[in-house]
Design a protein around this motif. Structure first.
Motif, short mmCIF file in Angstrom:
data_model
loop_
_atom_site.label_atom_id
_atom_site.label_comp_id
_atom_site.label_asym_id
_atom_site.label_seq_id
_atom_site.Cartn_x
_atom_site.Cartn_y
_atom_site.Cartn_z
N LEU A 41 0.85 -1.09 -0.06
CA LEU A 41 0.18 -0.02 0.05
C LEU A 41 0.82 1.42 0.17
N ARG A 42 1.93 1.06 0.41
CA ARG A 42 3.02 2.44 0.71
C ARG A 42 3.22 3.33 -0.63
N PRO A 43 3.45 2.28 -1.52
CA PRO A 43 3.77 2.91 -2.94
C PRO A 43 2.81 3.78 -3.50
N ILE A 44 1.64 3.10 -3.43
CA ILE A 44 0.17 3.68 -3.89
C ILE A 44 0.04 4.83 -3.14
N PHE A 45 0.11 4.93 -1.56
CA PHE A 45 -0.02 6.23 -0.93
C PHE A 45 1.01 7.25 -1.53
N PHE A 46 2.26 7.03 -1.58
CA PHE A 46 3.09 7.70 -2.27
C PHE A 46 2.88 8.41 -3.45
N LEU A 47 2.34 7.58 -4.54
CA LEU A 47 2.11 8.07 -5.86
C LEU A 47 0.78 8.89 -5.75
N LEU A 52 0.78 12.95 -7.05
CA LEU A 52 -0.03 13.27 -8.09
C LEU A 52 -0.86 14.53 -7.48
N LEU A 53 -1.12 14.44 -6.09
CA LEU A 53 -2.06 15.43 -5.28
C LEU A 53 -1.09 16.85 -5.47
N THR A 54 0.31 16.62 -5.08
CA THR A 54 1.18 17.69 -5.07
C THR A 54 1.23 18.42 -6.39
N ILE A 55 1.59 17.59 -7.48
CA ILE A 55 1.59 18.16 -8.75
C ILE A 55 0.28 19.20 -9.15
N LEU A 56 -1.02 18.37 -8.79
CA LEU A 56 -1.96 18.98 -9.11
C LEU A 56 -2.08 20.31 -8.51
N LEU A 57 -1.71 20.38 -7.29
CA LEU A 57 -1.70 21.79 -6.41
C LEU A 57 -0.81 22.85 -7.08
N LEU A 58 0.46 22.31 -7.35
CA LEU A 58 1.25 23.30 -8.12
C LEU A 58 0.96 23.68 -9.30
N LEU A 59 0.26 22.77 -10.15
CA LEU A 59 -0.23 23.40 -11.71
C LEU A 59 -1.47 24.46 -11.21
N THR A 60 -2.37 23.99 -10.26
CA THR A 60 -3.25 25.02 -10.07
C THR A 60 -2.84 26.19 -9.44
N SER A 61 -1.83 26.20 -8.56
CA SER A 61 -1.10 27.59 -8.20
C SER A 61 -0.71 28.48 -9.48
N LEU A 62 -0.04 27.97 -10.27
CA LEU A 62 0.61 28.36 -11.47
C LEU A 62 -0.27 28.92 -12.28
N SER A 63 -1.64 28.08 -12.40
CA SER A 63 -2.80 28.76 -13.13
C SER A 63 -3.22 29.91 -12.78
N VAL A 64 -3.32 29.95 -11.21
CA VAL A 64 -3.95 30.91 -10.40
C VAL A 64 -3.08 32.39 -11.01
#
Length: 472
Positions: free
Chosen positions: A2-8, A12-24
């Protein structure tokens, strides 16, 4: 497992937040496209032609006087003749401007059209029209032109006084001849005083401005012209991040006067001013350095007639704060000659209000001269100064009624450390006029130790105040 899945998922969540921040952030940046589409048609390219005389030998000799080496070869020439025929050369320059009325009035800089024999305005639709120079004003570097056309696109005029530092602004012009180039930046500062530019409180920006942008408009985000790009600070000849624009409220006042009377009238007091340093502020009883210190008053000027005296500190003009001496000339210059203005001053540690009828600035300052009686022997004082009677020649040359002449300023003395030099004429100390060396020595002796006192002097004809800290 389960650990690799949680890490992935976390990644992905971090990348999504970063892209959202750049878009804003991207959406937060201004979009200038509509502004440029609407405003650009009213911006014009200005080219000028000036005929200059030049002497040349087969087109190679430099302009100016005949070099001495050629004099020997050609000998003496008949009066009015030279070995080199005079040739006419066409000198061309480029600048920008903008249309302020549908019937063809255009604003630009004076230095764009100065001494031009012909001024050609190229519109955004590629039409080229010969412009008439209605009037120019060197003090504000402004020029008003007129072309024979109707139904022209015009700019929207904004309020430069409402500009805020940090606000986005945009310039359209013809740097190096590249028509309708657009650059953007922010307002870096307001009310900037530049050397030899007395009557313009410049808007400083970091908008990229280069030769050819001169006279072009500076827009706010509403698409309104708030300034006229005029100068840059540079060590290389190109843009270095410091650009200066004439505020639109100043430009409109100049344009109206040029249109009505072909010249500009400015308010004038007839005073010499200087900044208030920290030590001078202490000596005059101010909590902080502020205001314009009156170093000299023309007895025939409007200021003298209105009651302004040497040693006064002007703090406000018509309720506009005067934070430094550079604020005073534009504040007074905007007042029409003959109008009364309210001056808040500090005199003898007390605030006073004067209502002064402002005069009109003369082409050349008037100088008054008075006859002077001669005085007595030199003396030495606790400030490290040796003074003598004021020579009659200096009284006449510098228009000084009374004072003492500094013949020695000891290097380690309090006076020299404050900036007093040999040759200065000391006129007043602590608000009291200096008449003789003996009287000056008495004044110095009575001064309390460890306090700053304002000393007024005249140096090469220029009056100024210096704060001197009295030693033990």
């Amino acid at each position: 497992m389960l650990r690799p899945i949680f890490f992935l998922q976390y990644l992905l969540l971090t990348i999504l937040l970063l892209l959202t921040s750049l878009s804003v952030q991207a959406r937060a940046l201004p979009d200038f496209t509509q502004l440029v589409e609407e405003a650009a048609p009213a911006v014009v390219n200005i080219s000028t032609t000036q005929t200059v005389q030049r002497r040349s030998a087969r087109g190679l000799a430099p302009p100016g006087e005949i070099p001495e080496i050629f004099r020997h070869f050609f000998g003496e020439m008949p009066e009015g003749q030279t070995p080199f025929p005079e040739q006419q050369q066409k000198r061309q320059s480029l600048g920008s401007g903008f249309i302020i009325s549908e019937d063809g009035y255009i604003l630009t800089n004076n230095h764009v059209v100065e001494n031009a024999d012909e001024v050609i305005v190229r519109l955004s639709d590629r039409r080229e029209l010969i412009a008439e120079v209605i009037g120019t004003d060197t003090s504000s570097d402004m020029a008003l032109l007129k072309v024979d056309a109707k139904g022209l696109p015009v700019v929207k005029i904004g309020n430069s006084d409402a500009l805020k530092v940090g606000e986005w602004v945009l310039a359209i012009g013809s740097p190096f001849g590249f028509d309708h180039s657009v650059t953007a930046g922010i307002v870096s500062a307001k009310g900037r005083a530049l050397p030899n530019e007395t009557y313009v409180p410049f808007i400083q920006t970091d908008v990229a401005i280069n030769p050819g942008n001169s006279g072009g408009p500076l827009f706010n985000l509403k698409g309104e012209v708030v300034g006229i790009n005029s100068q840059i600070y540079t060590r290389s000849g190109g843009f270095m991040g410091l650009s200066f624009a004439i505020p639109m409220q100043v430009a409109l006042d100049v344009a109206d006067q040029l249109k009505e009377q072909g010249r500009v009238s400015r308010g004038w007091l007839g005073v010499a001013i200087q900044d208030v340093s920290r030590d001078l502020a202490e000596s005059f009883g101010l909590d902080k350095p502020q205001g314009a210190l009156i170093a000299n008053v023309d007895p025939q000027g409007a200021g003298a007639r209105g009651g302004i005296k040497t040693g006064d500190i002007i703090l406000e003009v018509n309720k506009q704060a005067i934070d430094s001496s550079s604020d005073l000339p534009p504040a007074v210059g905007r007042i029409r000659p003959g109008e009364k203005a309210r001056f808040l001053i500090l005199r003898d540690g007390k605030h006073r209000t004067l209502h002064v009828a402002v005069g009109e600035r003369p082409d050349e300052p008037r100088v008054s001269r008075t006859e002077q009686p001669a005085a007595e022997p030199a003396s030495v004082d606790r400030l490290g100064l040796r003074v003598e009677i004021l020579p009659a020649a200096l009284k006449e040359r510098w228009s000084v009624e009374s004072g003492v002449h500094v013949v020695e300023a000891r290097r380690d003395g309090a006076a020299a450390l404050a900036g007093i030099r040999q040759g200065d004429v000391l006129v007043s100390l602590g608000g009291e006029s200096i008449k003789t060396p003996a009287q000056f020595a008495t004044l110095v002796q009575k001064l309390p130790a460890n306090q700053s006192v304002a000393l007024r002097l005249v140096r090469r004809g220029n009056s100024q105040f210096i704060a001197v800290r009295i030693p033990e």
